[in-house]
Design an enzyme around this catalytic site. Structure first.
Site, PDB file in Angstrom:
ATOM      1  CG  ASP A  53      -1.875   1.143   1.294  1.00  0.00           C
ATOM      2  OD1 ASP A  53      -1.705   2.111   0.530  1.00  0.00           O
ATOM      3  OD2 ASP A  53      -2.818   1.083   2.116  1.00  0.00           O
ATOM      4  CG  HIS A  54       3.135   4.033  -3.219  1.00  0.00           C
ATOM      5  ND1 HIS A  54       3.986   4.818  -2.473  1.00  0.00           N
ATOM      6  CD2 HIS A  54       3.773   3.801  -4.393  1.00  0.00           C
ATOM      7  CE1 HIS A  54       5.088   5.056  -3.162  1.00  0.00           C
ATOM      8  NE2 HIS A  54       4.991   4.455  -4.328  1.00  0.00           N
ATOM      9  NE  ARG A  55      -4.062   3.897   1.162  1.00  0.00           N
ATOM     10  CZ  ARG A  55      -5.255   3.414   1.468  1.00  0.00           C
ATOM     11  NH1 ARG A  55      -6.322   4.193   1.443  1.00  0.00           N
ATOM     12  NH2 ARG A  55      -5.399   2.124   1.787  1.00  0.00           N
TER      13      ARG A  55
END
Length: 377
Positions: free
Chosen positions: A352-354
């Site tokens: 999850d790039h967040r």
């Protein structure tokens, strides 16, 4: 005084659950701790227990309805106790008192569009029961299908998904639509693990499963990268205080993800015994909701199939998942330009790039590779 039964918080990642089925009816005597209904969260099905004893005076939550945490779903009190309209939160049509059916059956009929005045009850004294509703629906569907099939050369069969498949479908749709996935792949050599397995029996004289070594390595790698052992929620990065590894299993068309809890504290022997126990429960249909609860990171292994590599979908409430491909013999050139044949499998991380940037995801895979290849000598 009558007590309100509210929907308790059952999931770390959502405030909504779906009410699947009431296990009691109005008028039933309820003891504290009795299961009163079954609900579906974003991960599993579970039963809701009553926190009070008494008589079920009013059922408010409807089957099939999405319920928000802390919403009133039922009223429990003394037999014959009067409850006010503001407690029930619903009103009933005046004509329902003339129908020979329980309030639960009346609500089900309303939800499914069935006119109870046209239904003949099969219960005592002509009481309309749930099986009468199902028979009515079946007859209605049969007539509709007959009409639709006329003039058609090809008939399509429609099969409703199982409850578990519905949970998985909603969960994965939510994941792909909400989580910005990115993917990193590396190769993990298995020569040393394969050699170690030949020399060391772990339980009942059996060799440890390769899956167990991945669980061992990934759980310990997460200790070095606690940010990956968490998830994103409402602009916050939430970290788990345990490392619980979910392992994906398929039985037919069903997908289950039981969990090895606190895997970072367990030896390879302990992990392997637990994996064997989980596998047996999955194959025999004995998996309990608690077996699949509290996962913090997931592994999906398709190594038993001729799959070189693949990318997996992140489980909601987590920040990553590891996908393992088939172990294969490969030509490898070492640092001294010597050609070797080695056993290796492609390992792909979805993150999850967040909350996990590319460098952190790559470093995590490097640590997994290091622990897997060098931990066992």
């Amino acid at each position: 005084m009558a007590s309100e039964i509210k929907m308790p918080p059952l999931s770390q990642t959502t405030d909504n659950v779906k009410l699947i089925e009431w296990l009691v009816e109005e008028g039933d005597t309820i003891e504290k701790g009795d299961p009163i209904c079954e609900v579906e969260t974003d991960k599993t099905n579970m039963e809701v227990e009553s926190f009070a004893s008494g008589t079920m005076l009013k059922i408010i939550g409807q089957e099939g309805e999405d319920i928000t945490v802390d919403s009133v779903i039922a009223i429990i009190g003394k037999p014959g106790e009067i409850i006010s309209n503001d407690q029930t939160g619903i009103t009933q049509a005046a004509s329902t008192s003339e129908i020979n059916a329980s309030p639960l059956v009346q609500r089900l009929a309303l939800k499914r569009g069935i006119d109870l005045t046209k239904v003949k009850g099969s219960g005592a004294s002509g009481l309309i029961v749930r099986s009468d509703l199902e028979a009515c629906l079946a007859a209605s569907r049969g007539g509709a299908e007959k009409n639709q099939s006329q003039g058609k050369e090809v008939l399509l069969r429609e099969t409703e998904l199982s409850t578990n498949q519905k949970i998985v479908a909603r969960s994965l749709t939510r994941s792909k639509s909400e989580i910005p996935h990115y993917y990193i792949k590396t190769s993990v050599f298995q020569d040393r693990i394969l050699s170690w397995r030949e020399k060391h029996a772990v339980s009942d004289g059996k060799k440890a499963a390769i899956y167990s070594f991945y669980i061992y390595a990934i759980a310990r790698a997460l200790k070095f990268f606690p940010g990956i052992n968490g998830f994103y929620k409402d602009d916050n990065h939430i970290l788990y205080n345990q490392i619980n590894i979910g392992i994906a299993y398929t039985v037919g068309r069903e997908l289950y993800v039981p969990v090895v809890k606190q895997a970072d504290t367990k030896s390879i022997q302990e992990i392997d015994e637990e994996v064997r126990m989980i596998s047996e429960k999955v194959q025999n249909g004995k998996l309990e909701p608690s077996d699949s609860a509290d996962g913090t990171f997931t592994i999906s292994n398709l190594g038993v199939f001729p799959v070189e590599d693949f990318s997996a979908i992140i489980t909601p409430g987590q920040a990553g998942i590891i996908a393992i491909g088939r172990n294969e013999k490969r030509l490898f050139i070492d640092d001294e330009d010597r050609v070797q044949i080695r056993s290796a499998a492609a390992v792909t991380g979805s993150f999850d790039h967040r909350v996990v940037n590319g460098a952190e995801g790559a470093a995590f895979l490097e640590k997994v590779k290091e622990l897997f290849e060098k931990e066992f000598k």
